[in-house]
Design a protein around this motif. Structure first.
Motif, PDB file in Angstrom:
ATOM      1  N   GLN A   8       0.397  -1.380   8.005  1.00  0.00           N
ATOM      2  CA  GLN A   8       0.627  -0.199   7.293  1.00  0.00           C
ATOM      3  C   GLN A   8       0.952  -0.562   6.051  1.00  0.00           C
ATOM      4  OE1 GLN A   8       4.139   1.850   8.619  1.00  0.00           O
ATOM      5  NE2 GLN A   8       3.589   3.638   7.734  1.00  0.00           N
ATOM      6  N   THR A   9       0.068   0.017   4.824  1.00  0.00           N
ATOM      7  CA  THR A   9       0.376  -0.220   3.379  1.00  0.00           C
ATOM      8  C   THR A   9       0.729   1.081   2.777  1.00  0.00           C
ATOM      9  OG1 THR A   9      -1.723   0.339   2.896  1.00  0.00           O
ATOM     10  CG2 THR A   9      -1.566  -1.889   3.487  1.00  0.00           C
ATOM     11  N   MET A  10       1.209   0.842   1.450  1.00  0.00           N
ATOM     12  CA  MET A  10       1.538   2.044   0.603  1.00  0.00           C
ATOM     13  C   MET A  10       1.360   1.710  -0.801  1.00  0.00           C
ATOM     14  SD  MET A  10       5.680   1.532   0.930  1.00  0.00           S
ATOM     15  CE  MET A  10       5.669   0.755   2.682  1.00  0.00           C
ATOM     16  N   LYS A  11       1.152   2.651  -1.546  1.00  0.00           N
ATOM     17  CA  LYS A  11       0.998   2.622  -2.823  1.00  0.00           C
ATOM     18  C   LYS A  11       2.243   1.952  -3.583  1.00  0.00           C
ATOM     19  CE  LYS A  11      -2.012   6.538  -3.291  1.00  0.00           C
ATOM     20  NZ  LYS A  11      -2.048   8.014  -3.584  1.00  0.00           N
ATOM     21  N   ALA A  16       8.011   1.534  -4.906  1.00  0.00           N
ATOM     22  CA  ALA A  16       9.313   1.455  -6.036  1.00  0.00           C
ATOM     23  C   ALA A  16      10.279   2.592  -5.603  1.00  0.00           C
ATOM     24  CB  ALA A  16       8.574   1.608  -7.290  1.00  0.00           C
ATOM     25  N   LYS A  17       9.662   3.642  -4.957  1.00  0.00           N
ATOM     26  CA  LYS A  17      10.613   4.933  -5.016  1.00  0.00           C
ATOM     27  C   LYS A  17      11.633   4.563  -3.807  1.00  0.00           C
ATOM     28  CE  LYS A  17      10.641   9.791  -3.975  1.00  0.00           C
ATOM     29  NZ  LYS A  17       9.841  11.012  -3.655  1.00  0.00           N
ATOM     30  N   ALA A  28       3.711  -6.562 -13.005  1.00  0.00           N
ATOM     31  CA  ALA A  28       2.249  -6.296 -12.878  1.00  0.00           C
ATOM     32  C   ALA A  28       1.796  -6.211 -11.720  1.00  0.00           C
ATOM     33  CB  ALA A  28       1.340  -6.648 -14.013  1.00  0.00           C
ATOM     34  N   GLU A  29       1.826  -7.512 -11.131  1.00  0.00           N
ATOM     35  CA  GLU A  29       1.292  -7.690  -9.613  1.00  0.00           C
ATOM     36  C   GLU A  29       1.790  -6.688  -8.486  1.00  0.00           C
ATOM     37  OE1 GLU A  29       4.683 -10.952 -10.264  1.00  0.00           O
ATOM     38  OE2 GLU A  29       3.054 -10.385 -11.614  1.00  0.00           O
ATOM     39  N   GLY A  33      -1.010  -3.784  -7.048  1.00  0.00           N
ATOM     40  CA  GLY A  33      -1.625  -3.970  -5.491  1.00  0.00           C
ATOM     41  C   GLY A  33      -1.221  -3.069  -4.697  1.00  0.00           C
ATOM     42  N   VAL A  34      -1.317  -3.243  -3.127  1.00  0.00           N
ATOM     43  CA  VAL A  34      -0.831  -2.460  -2.324  1.00  0.00           C
ATOM     44  C   VAL A  34       0.698  -3.226  -1.560  1.00  0.00           C
ATOM     45  CG1 VAL A  34      -2.872  -0.955  -1.979  1.00  0.00           C
ATOM     46  CG2 VAL A  34      -2.169  -3.283  -0.462  1.00  0.00           C
TER      47      VAL A  34
END
Length: 132
Positions: A8-11, A16-17, A28-29, A33-34
């Motif tokens: 499972q991935t997220m933006k 951050a939220k 930046a990295e 990425g995801v």
């Protein structure tokens, strides 16, 4: 039959939220990425230095700024605060106690009181319903 477990991935914005940090202040990295659920869990349990620094010093996203000031996000907007603030800026606002901040803190206190009153009312109704 074999089961395939998808990772499972997220933006980055979602991660951050969930971490309570301002996306634009992350490395930046992280932004490019995801983030997997495992990576998010690792960041939460053992935060790297950049995450600890962001959580401590900011800049903080609006929900964090609002919580630290004891106002709503809409209250921040009404007070003219539209940019992320650092911890030092938040502390300075607390010391200055501008009129808008005092007004919005009072509004938020009223909202909390009303929420508690309604919750108590619902609990009493539920209790009466169970007894009847």
């Amino acid at each position: 039959m074999t089961s395939h477990q998808n990772t499972q991935t997220m933006k980055p914005a979602t991660a951050a939220k969930k971490l309570g940090v301002y996306l634009e202040a992350t490395p930046a990295e992280f932004r490019e990425g995801v983030v997997t659920r495992a990576e998010l869990n690792a960041l939460q349990t053992d935060p790297p230095a950049w995450l600890r620094d962001l959580r401590r010093d900011g800049p903080h996203p609006r929900p964090v700024v609002a919580a630290k000031l004891g106002v709503s996000i809409a209250g921040l907007h009404r007070g003219g605060v539209s940019e992320p603030l650092t911890t030092d800026q938040i502390e300075a606002l607390k010391q200055e106690r501008p009129e808008w901040l005092e007004r919005e803190q009072a509004v938020q206190a009223d909202v909390r009181k009303e929420t508690a009153r309604v919750k108590k009312l619902h609990a009493e109704r539920a209790e009466r319903t169970e007894r009847d």
